[in-house]
Scaffold this motif. Sequence first.
Motif, PDB file in Angstrom:
ATOM      1  N   VAL A 180       5.372  12.681   0.089  1.00 47.14           N
ATOM      2  CA  VAL A 180       5.271  11.337   0.265  1.00 47.14           C
ATOM      3  C   VAL A 180       3.930  10.770   0.622  1.00 47.14           C
ATOM      4  CG1 VAL A 180       6.300   9.681   2.112  1.00 47.14           C
ATOM      5  CG2 VAL A 180       7.372  11.730   1.426  1.00 47.14           C
ATOM      6  N   PRO A 181       3.232   9.862  -0.099  1.00 54.11           N
ATOM      7  CA  PRO A 181       1.801   9.747  -0.197  1.00 54.11           C
ATOM      8  C   PRO A 181       1.473   8.490   0.852  1.00 54.11           C
ATOM      9  CG  PRO A 181       2.798   8.801  -1.981  1.00 54.11           C
ATOM     10  CD  PRO A 181       4.020   9.337  -1.375  1.00 54.11           C
ATOM     11  N   PRO A 182       0.298   8.665   1.385  1.00 51.41           N
ATOM     12  CA  PRO A 182      -0.064   7.286   2.283  1.00 51.41           C
ATOM     13  C   PRO A 182       0.184   5.912   1.405  1.00 51.41           C
ATOM     14  CG  PRO A 182      -1.861   9.000   1.923  1.00 51.41           C
ATOM     15  CD  PRO A 182      -0.654   9.517   1.216  1.00 51.41           C
ATOM     16  N   PRO A 183       0.374   4.972   1.861  1.00 55.15           N
ATOM     17  CA  PRO A 183       0.788   3.764   0.922  1.00 55.15           C
ATOM     18  C   PRO A 183      -0.537   3.231   0.272  1.00 55.15           C
ATOM     19  CG  PRO A 183       0.786   3.106   3.414  1.00 55.15           C
ATOM     20  CD  PRO A 183       0.625   4.754   3.307  1.00 55.15           C
ATOM     21  N   ASP A 184      -0.465   2.507  -0.850  1.00 57.23           N
ATOM     22  CA  ASP A 184      -1.457   1.805  -1.542  1.00 57.23           C
ATOM     23  C   ASP A 184      -1.357   0.200  -1.145  1.00 57.23           C
ATOM     24  OD1 ASP A 184       0.668   1.056  -2.873  1.00 57.23           O
ATOM     25  OD2 ASP A 184       0.405   1.607  -4.801  1.00 57.23           O
ATOM     26  N   ALA A 185      -2.330  -0.661  -1.697  1.00 60.25           N
ATOM     27  CA  ALA A 185      -2.001  -2.055  -1.118  1.00 60.25           C
ATOM     28  C   ALA A 185      -0.772  -2.736  -1.547  1.00 60.25           C
ATOM     29  CB  ALA A 185      -3.279  -2.806  -1.718  1.00 60.25           C
ATOM     30  N   THR A 186      -0.118  -2.148  -2.501  1.00 64.27           N
ATOM     31  CA  THR A 186       1.130  -2.733  -2.757  1.00 64.27           C
ATOM     32  C   THR A 186       2.044  -2.628  -1.853  1.00 64.27           C
ATOM     33  OG1 THR A 186       0.425  -2.455  -5.075  1.00 64.27           O
ATOM     34  CG2 THR A 186       2.559  -3.292  -4.748  1.00 64.27           C
ATOM     35  N   GLY A 187       2.163  -1.094  -1.410  1.00 65.88           N
ATOM     36  CA  GLY A 187       3.058  -0.724  -0.554  1.00 65.88           C
ATOM     37  C   GLY A 187       2.621  -1.334   0.931  1.00 65.88           C
ATOM     38  N   ARG A 188       1.606  -1.498   1.220  1.00 66.13           N
ATOM     39  CA  ARG A 188       1.083  -1.985   2.587  1.00 66.13           C
ATOM     40  C   ARG A 188       1.696  -3.399   2.815  1.00 66.13           C
ATOM     41  NH1 ARG A 188      -3.499   0.921   1.703  1.00 66.13           N
ATOM     42  NH2 ARG A 188      -4.723  -0.952   1.115  1.00 66.13           N
ATOM     43  N   GLU A 189       1.488  -4.156   1.553  1.00 67.53           N
ATOM     44  CA  GLU A 189       1.871  -5.683   1.356  1.00 67.53           C
ATOM     45  C   GLU A 189       3.584  -5.559   1.721  1.00 67.53           C
ATOM     46  OE1 GLU A 189       0.851  -7.837  -1.732  1.00 67.53           O
ATOM     47  OE2 GLU A 189       2.078  -9.479  -1.156  1.00 67.53           O
ATOM     48  N   ALA A 190       4.307  -4.902   0.955  1.00 68.71           N
ATOM     49  CA  ALA A 190       5.537  -4.524   1.278  1.00 68.71           C
ATOM     50  C   ALA A 190       5.894  -4.325   2.974  1.00 68.71           C
ATOM     51  CB  ALA A 190       6.073  -3.591   0.286  1.00 68.71           C
ATOM     52  N   MET A 191       5.269  -3.423   3.250  1.00 64.57           N
ATOM     53  CA  MET A 191       5.406  -3.027   4.813  1.00 64.57           C
ATOM     54  C   MET A 191       5.249  -4.278   5.655  1.00 64.57           C
ATOM     55  SD  MET A 191       3.772   0.866   5.029  1.00 64.57           S
ATOM     56  CE  MET A 191       4.483   1.886   3.594  1.00 64.57           C
ATOM     57  N   LEU A 192       4.052  -4.908   5.391  1.00 62.98           N
ATOM     58  CA  LEU A 192       3.616  -6.145   6.224  1.00 62.98           C
ATOM     59  C   LEU A 192       5.069  -7.119   6.011  1.00 62.98           C
ATOM     60  CD1 LEU A 192      -0.054  -6.631   5.191  1.00 62.98           C
ATOM     61  CD2 LEU A 192       0.838  -5.980   7.621  1.00 62.98           C
ATOM     62  N   LYS A 193       5.544  -7.265   4.978  1.00 65.09           N
ATOM     63  CA  LYS A 193       6.434  -8.349   4.494  1.00 65.09           C
ATOM     64  C   LYS A 193       7.715  -7.897   5.651  1.00 65.09           C
ATOM     65  CE  LYS A 193       5.686 -10.284   0.380  1.00 65.09           C
ATOM     66  NZ  LYS A 193       5.340  -9.754  -1.212  1.00 65.09           N
ATOM     67  N   ILE A 194       8.128  -6.653   5.602  1.00 65.22           N
ATOM     68  CA  ILE A 194       9.441  -5.941   6.024  1.00 65.22           C
ATOM     69  C   ILE A 194       9.017  -6.178   7.877  1.00 65.22           C
ATOM     70  CG2 ILE A 194      10.600  -3.827   6.751  1.00 65.22           C
ATOM     71  CD1 ILE A 194       9.947  -2.794   3.956  1.00 65.22           C
ATOM     72  N   HIS A 195       7.914  -5.833   8.206  1.00 67.28           N
ATOM     73  CA  HIS A 195       7.842  -5.895   9.651  1.00 67.28           C
ATOM     74  C   HIS A 195       7.477  -7.190  10.246  1.00 67.28           C
ATOM     75  CE1 HIS A 195       8.442  -1.680  10.048  1.00 67.28           C
ATOM     76  NE2 HIS A 195       7.383  -1.271   9.055  1.00 67.28           N
ATOM     77  N   THR A 196       7.290  -8.271   9.346  1.00 63.04           N
ATOM     78  CA  THR A 196       6.950  -9.720   9.699  1.00 63.04           C
ATOM     79  C   THR A 196       8.206 -10.428   9.573  1.00 63.04           C
ATOM     80  OG1 THR A 196       5.930 -10.076   8.012  1.00 63.04           O
ATOM     81  CG2 THR A 196       4.486  -9.408   9.852  1.00 63.04           C
ATOM     82  N   THR A 197       9.195  -9.887   9.002  1.00 64.69           N
ATOM     83  CA  THR A 197      10.659 -10.659   8.813  1.00 64.69           C
ATOM     84  C   THR A 197      11.050 -11.306  10.345  1.00 64.69           C
ATOM     85  OG1 THR A 197      10.992  -9.120   7.078  1.00 64.69           O
ATOM     86  CG2 THR A 197      12.861 -10.287   7.923  1.00 64.69           C
TER      87      THR A 197
END
Length: 265
Positions: A180-197
């Motif tokens: 399970v790798p550290p996230p790339d920019a696309t992954g971090r953006e997806a996470m930001l979307k999830i955690h700012t819902t």
Amino acid sequence: RLVEDEMLLNEETTRWEDVGGLEATKQLLTEAAVLPMLIPGFFTGVRTPWRGVLLFGPPGTGKTLLARAVAAQARAAFFSVSPSSLLSKFVGESEKVAKAVYGCARARAPAVVFFDEIDALASRRGAASEHEASRRLKTELLTQIDGITTGASVLTLATSNRPWDLDEAMRRRLERRIYVPPPDATGREAMLKIHTTGLKLAADVDLAELADRLEGYSGADVQLVCRDAAMAPICVEIKILRRVRAESSHRPPRHRRDACSMAWR
Ligand code: ATP
């Protein structure tokens, strides 16, 4: 009863959509863990399902979240066990609890028995009694994993930040290993979307740009950034409230105010 009372058994509702990024890892897990539990009839002969899956990688990258999502997607019962808390909470009894967990898992199959930070079992540190307890627990777990017969639909899923520290016998049982790798920019953006819902973002917040600036942040770090930002307006409100309260406490006591108002009249 013990397993249920200790909250080791959970109904999982985590969806793949709750895990930001990690698309390749989700795909690997679907093939290795979810499908064999959903359609066991396809996984026979050479395609015998894996008995154990190890998710390894740096801390905070979403391994636990993925494990929960696997159980939910496979509509499986989820037994969550932390080897270190098992050893400290059930001193001298941990192997019995482990046996009970697998007994319940077999009865409730399809089921996922999840071990968070399984490398705690490989630790060589601590008191002599700890070594003994950890050794017995490990032996019991190996026996239980070996005892899972083909088609029983009980999957052992474990996570580790230090797979190289894992006991060799245990590592062999965790046949399928997924990084399970550290996230790339696309992954971090997806996470930001999830955690700012559900949060109201300022008009100038650009999540893609923010994701770029969070280079090196894990999923857990991204979640903390969002939490911190969500707290900020509350802190401002608290400061305003404090100021209002401080100002009101500097006002003269009521009787003096009454006297003043009398004087003004
Ligand atoms: P550790 O190895 O330290 O146990 P871990 O890899 O198991 O960490 P998690 O416990 O799954 O990481 O993640 C911690 C928290 O970080 C999660 O509860 C979640 O809020 C957030 N998080 C981590 N990865 C992701 C992700 N890919 N998408 C959304 N949130 C994530």
